[in-house]
Design an enzyme around this catalytic site. Sequence first.
Site, mmCIF file in Angstrom:
data_model
loop_
_atom_site.group_PDB
_atom_site.id
_atom_site.type_symbol
_atom_site.label_atom_id
_atom_site.label_comp_id
_atom_site.label_asym_id
_atom_site.label_seq_id
_atom_site.Cartn_x
_atom_site.Cartn_y
_atom_site.Cartn_z
ATOM 1 N N CYS A 1 -16.156 3.007 0.387
ATOM 2 C CA CYS A 1 -15.011 2.210 0.780
ATOM 3 C C CYS A 1 -14.406 2.617 2.241
ATOM 4 C CB CYS A 1 -13.784 2.399 -0.377
ATOM 5 S SG CYS A 1 -13.183 4.102 -0.307
ATOM 6 N N ARG B 1 -13.723 -7.261 1.827
ATOM 7 C CA ARG B 1 -12.179 -7.104 1.473
ATOM 8 C C ARG B 1 -11.563 -8.188 1.894
ATOM 9 N NH1 ARG B 1 -9.657 -2.087 1.360
ATOM 10 N NH2 ARG B 1 -7.729 -3.336 1.075
ATOM 11 N N GLN C 1 -10.252 -3.311 -3.252
ATOM 12 C CA GLN C 1 -11.367 -2.387 -2.999
ATOM 13 C C GLN C 1 -12.457 -2.929 -3.869
ATOM 14 O OE1 GLN C 1 -12.344 -0.891 0.320
ATOM 15 N NE2 GLN C 1 -14.377 -1.313 -0.813
ATOM 16 N N HIS D 1 -7.151 1.162 -6.698
ATOM 17 C CA HIS D 1 -7.498 0.288 -5.376
ATOM 18 C C HIS D 1 -8.060 -0.851 -5.821
ATOM 19 C CE1 HIS D 1 -7.886 -0.387 -1.262
ATOM 20 N NE2 HIS D 1 -8.567 0.429 -0.957
ATOM 21 N N ARG E 1 1.046 -1.189 0.013
ATOM 22 C CA ARG E 1 0.005 -0.117 -0.081
ATOM 23 C C ARG E 1 0.918 1.212 0.063
ATOM 24 N NH1 ARG E 1 -5.430 1.321 1.761
ATOM 25 N NH2 ARG E 1 -5.354 3.493 2.638
ATOM 26 N N ASP F 1 -16.666 8.600 -2.491
ATOM 27 C CA ASP F 1 -15.555 8.454 -1.658
ATOM 28 C C ASP F 1 -15.165 9.974 -1.042
ATOM 29 O OD1 ASP F 1 -13.277 7.344 -0.665
ATOM 30 O OD2 ASP F 1 -12.205 7.469 -2.574
#
Length: 313
Positions: free
Chosen positions: A271, A299, A138, A135, A108, A231
């Site tokens: 998310c 996830r 996700q 991502h 990440r 988001d």
Amino acid sequence: MREDLKGSNLLKLSDLNPDQLDELLDRAVQVKSAIAQDRLTPTLSGKHIGIIMQKPSLRTRVSFEVACGKLGAQPIILEGDANAFSRGESIHDTVSTLSRYLDALVIRTYDDEFLAQVAEHATIPVINALTDGYHPCQGLADLLTIREHFGKLEGLVLAYLGDGSNNMAHTYLEAGALAGMDVRIAAPLGYHPDPSVLANAESIAADTGATITVMSDPDQAVKDAQIVITDTWASMGKEDEHDRRLAILEPFQVNAELMAHAADDAIFMHCLPAHRGEEVTDEVIDSSASQVFDEAENRLHVQAALLQAVLGT
């Protein structure tokens, strides 16, 4: 899987083809069912998974670490001042060393070019756990959540509102294109998707029957949509732009008035972490339409399935 992912990287969702995506989601369903019945086979026993956290996260770290544990693998967490790239050693030397110790590398980080260099030098699978551009984990979790709720993906209308230039907007473009969905990105001018990402999604859509639309009218984007997504407006690293972004993005807030334009059976997704009262109101995120904790749980399942797939178990 019909097209084996063993040894593959996942840097963005368009690294997959539609069949691989379907198979990966099917595998995640099986993993989720096995976990619920406490009968998941530890197929990764004896494996060691490096998890490099150059950007902190609640969901990413915990879900990957738990996935490793349930599959019998040993997670090696490298974060903060001990994140593997903190001592100035070259990417080549660091990754070449890690490849001798580990079976897969989850990272990440910030820059997509940095991640690409990691993948170039690695001799083990590399999984993108978030970059500034994408991502994919996700995205997989969200597709699984949508498929669980509606029983399908193809033909559904997904409306994303807010910053259309961020990693989640880019991920939904690729996810929806691969899945044959109608993807609508609603964002103010100056916040539209990267043209190269958009072009790639449109190329995929031409083969899958998906449709891609970028607009600046949130009401039109949400009209009859089954999935409404947003988001944070000031992602990690952009906090200094917070006030300016709020003023620009305020018309794209997901609230009850906006959700009234969506389909009667529409769901809301985010998310997380959410900034309540900014990109979404409490009445929406806490409503019966909200799937935010289902997608957070998923996830775990998609990442366990992904680890199995890239390690060939």
